[in-house]
Design an enzyme around this catalytic site. Sequence first.
Site, PDB file in Angstrom:
ATOM      1  N   GLY A  14       0.833  -1.201   0.000  1.00 25.82           N
ATOM      2  CA  GLY A  14       0.000   0.000   0.000  1.00 25.82           C
ATOM      3  C   GLY A  14       0.861   1.242   0.000  1.00 25.82           C
ATOM      4  O   GLY A  14       1.690   1.441  -0.887  1.00 25.82           O
ATOM      5  N   THR A  16       1.923   5.252  -0.311  1.00 21.64           N
ATOM      6  CA  THR A  16       1.666   6.203  -1.391  1.00 21.64           C
ATOM      7  C   THR A  16       1.731   5.539  -2.757  1.00 21.64           C
ATOM      8  O   THR A  16       0.842   5.728  -3.593  1.00 21.64           O
ATOM      9  CB  THR A  16       2.684   7.358  -1.329  1.00 21.64           C
ATOM     10  OG1 THR A  16       2.629   7.975  -0.042  1.00 21.64           O
ATOM     11  CG2 THR A  16       2.363   8.409  -2.379  1.00 21.64           C
ATOM     12  N   SER A  40      -0.111  -4.994   4.422  1.00 20.92           N
ATOM     13  CA  SER A  40      -0.029  -5.490   5.787  1.00 20.92           C
ATOM     14  C   SER A  40       0.288  -4.356   6.747  1.00 20.92           C
ATOM     15  O   SER A  40       1.168  -3.538   6.485  1.00 20.92           O
ATOM     16  CB  SER A  40       1.060  -6.569   5.894  1.00 20.92           C
ATOM     17  OG  SER A  40       1.310  -6.891   7.246  1.00 20.92           O
ATOM     18  N   ILE A  43       3.948  -4.154   8.081  1.00 22.09           N
ATOM     19  CA  ILE A  43       5.012  -3.515   7.308  1.00 22.09           C
ATOM     20  C   ILE A  43       4.774  -2.025   7.345  1.00 22.09           C
ATOM     21  O   ILE A  43       3.764  -1.522   6.859  1.00 22.09           O
ATOM     22  CB  ILE A  43       5.027  -4.018   5.852  1.00 22.09           C
ATOM     23  CG1 ILE A  43       5.252  -5.528   5.824  1.00 22.09           C
ATOM     24  CG2 ILE A  43       6.102  -3.294   5.052  1.00 22.09           C
ATOM     25  CD1 ILE A  43       5.179  -6.134   4.441  1.00 22.09           C
ATOM     26  N   ALA A  51       7.694  16.273   0.331  1.00 21.87           N
ATOM     27  CA  ALA A  51       7.892  17.340  -0.650  1.00 21.87           C
ATOM     28  C   ALA A  51       7.714  16.761  -2.047  1.00 21.87           C
ATOM     29  O   ALA A  51       8.153  15.646  -2.336  1.00 21.87           O
ATOM     30  CB  ALA A  51       9.279  17.951  -0.507  1.00 21.87           C
ATOM     31  N   LYS A  79       4.675  24.836  -2.493  1.00 22.48           N
ATOM     32  CA  LYS A  79       6.132  24.799  -2.640  1.00 22.48           C
ATOM     33  C   LYS A  79       6.519  25.463  -3.962  1.00 22.48           C
ATOM     34  O   LYS A  79       6.035  25.051  -5.023  1.00 22.48           O
ATOM     35  CB  LYS A  79       6.620  23.346  -2.608  1.00 22.48           C
ATOM     36  CG  LYS A  79       8.110  23.168  -2.877  1.00 22.48           C
ATOM     37  CD  LYS A  79       8.475  21.686  -2.889  1.00 22.48           C
ATOM     38  CE  LYS A  79       9.925  21.482  -3.301  1.00 22.48           C
ATOM     39  NZ  LYS A  79      10.290  20.054  -3.404  1.00 22.48           N
ATOM     40  N   GLU A 351      15.906  16.320  -4.505  1.00 19.10           N
ATOM     41  CA  GLU A 351      15.066  17.122  -5.387  1.00 19.10           C
ATOM     42  C   GLU A 351      13.628  16.607  -5.429  1.00 19.10           C
ATOM     43  O   GLU A 351      12.896  16.853  -6.383  1.00 19.10           O
ATOM     44  CB  GLU A 351      15.660  17.178  -6.793  1.00 19.10           C
ATOM     45  CG  GLU A 351      16.902  18.067  -6.910  1.00 19.10           C
ATOM     46  CD  GLU A 351      16.577  19.551  -6.985  1.00 19.10           C
ATOM     47  OE1 GLU A 351      15.382  19.887  -7.022  1.00 19.10           O
ATOM     48  OE2 GLU A 351      17.526  20.371  -7.013  1.00 19.10           O
ATOM     49  N   THR A 353      12.070  13.692  -5.857  1.00 18.96           N
ATOM     50  CA  THR A 353      11.690  12.962  -7.069  1.00 18.96           C
ATOM     51  C   THR A 353      11.051  11.602  -6.805  1.00 18.96           C
ATOM     52  O   THR A 353      10.633  10.927  -7.753  1.00 18.96           O
ATOM     53  CB  THR A 353      12.932  12.738  -7.952  1.00 18.96           C
ATOM     54  OG1 THR A 353      13.974  12.123  -7.172  1.00 18.96           O
ATOM     55  CG2 THR A 353      13.442  14.054  -8.507  1.00 18.96           C
ATOM     56  N   ILE A 355       8.115  10.512  -5.398  1.00 19.66           N
ATOM     57  CA  ILE A 355       6.729  10.352  -5.838  1.00 19.66           C
ATOM     58  C   ILE A 355       6.636  10.492  -7.354  1.00 19.66           C
ATOM     59  O   ILE A 355       5.841   9.808  -8.011  1.00 19.66           O
ATOM     60  CB  ILE A 355       5.816  11.354  -5.109  1.00 19.66           C
ATOM     61  CG1 ILE A 355       5.674  10.955  -3.632  1.00 19.66           C
ATOM     62  CG2 ILE A 355       4.443  11.426  -5.753  1.00 19.66           C
ATOM     63  CD1 ILE A 355       4.824  11.905  -2.806  1.00 19.66           C
TER      64      ILE A 355
END
Length: 513
Positions: A14, A16, A40, A43, A51, A79, A351, A353, A355
């Site tokens: 699961g 993000t 789970s 975990i 950010a 941001k 920086e 990156t 996501i």
Amino acid sequence: MNPSQVKRVIIVGGGTSGWMCAAAIARASPPNTSITLIESSDIGVIGVGEATIPTLIEFNRFLGINENDLIRECHGTFKLGIEFSDWHTLGKSYFHPFGFYGRDTPDFPFHQLWLRLKHMETQGLAPAEAAGEISDFNLCTAAAYRGRFAPAQGGADTILATMRHAYHLDSRLYGKMLRRYAEAKGVTRIEANIVKASCSPEGGFIESVLLESGESVCGDLFIDCSGFKSLLIEDAMQSEFVDWSHYLLCDRAIALPTELSGSPLPYTRATAGDAGWRWRIPLQTRMGNGHVYSSQFTDDDTALRDLQNAIDGTLLAEPLPLRFKPGHRHEFWVKNCVAIGLAGGFIEPLESTSIHLTQVGIQRLIQFWPAHGVNYAETAHYNSEMTEDYERIRDFIVLHYKATDREDTAFWRAVKNMAVPDSLSNRMEVFRSSGRVVDIPQDLFRPHSWLAVMLGQKVQPRNYDAFVDRIPVESLLANMQHLKDAVNKTAASLPGHQDYINRCCAAAESSLA
């Protein structure tokens, strides 16, 4: 080709990345596609990636998520870029903004005009401070340092149209928001631990995953969002890991949230330390703090103490230690298994990156959706493009370390003198030669980002593009001053960052308790 049609999608993990996958696939997949996410509670979710960069706006628009609702529910702030302190020289800082510098012309980019004016200053051919700093011509920088914010608006020829923004988010709340979205579209969630994956003896495709309860969950396409554990892509598919520890020396991090004191600023701060760097990410509800460091050059206790000495405000949680290895899977997509997010690779969050790499992995998966079975030519193309994405981002991150004058610690001496990829050294030399920024259309970081970091890290061009000499000196001086004044005037006219949040997207009082 795997002859099976993809009707059953199983997402393992699961957080993000898992719920971004579930939400996007539920939004885009063909009718009658069943989607099951297995996660789970045993975990833990790595919830420090707070950010983001502007590309996340596109993802949320694709889902139909309203920006103000997102900020409100995820206790977010806006941001405009990242401030880098102590990276090139102790006591000095620079700003990497999302928005553009000045106005490009049809013949050459704006920064070449600025370089010419800077050259004229040094030759005594222009008034002192006529050029100033390149940041004087960037609205995001001017607004950020004034604590002001508004989204881009107006026509393309207006200064306010150059604004670009991203978010600071509580990533756990973002995951919960996406879970509600996905479940409303029919995604099934199973709370369980996975014991192993079972593969077909003839082709090696994953057929099912076995749960601790003894139940088997069958599927046609399996997406590994299990984070650093890489339960499927490593254990079942045995995709090798491409290790970049020789380029990116940091391999550990500590996250430590504190109470927010004062109004949140509309930017992230990254401060270089003795053996790495520290982040500060302001949310509506707290300040996210962290320390990314190299275990070769400091120990965990010292790293924690350095972080504690640098923060202010009441601690809200115990320190969360993390260990990681920079790099990526040799193949992100193997047969009917696709690794997304940390399962596919990791580049330190300098920086913001992480996501984005999850997002681009999902977008490409949808682009090459194997509705009629896995096609090896398409998976090879997917793997090639993902590898190139990681390599270009790697080069941009390595630039921050390589282009330094710091030699005060063993860590900084090591990164200053390390060998870097040819792709990066060539880019740096092109810029040193003529101020030209190599423009790769597929590059996440566009020329204005490379410009910000190279100038901020004192990669100095020896010359500028001679074509700009066609501009009369009087016109150059007048237009540059006009632009600088317009940036200052526009920035001063914007609402305060906190005022904008209060008016449009403040988190509910009940959620702040």
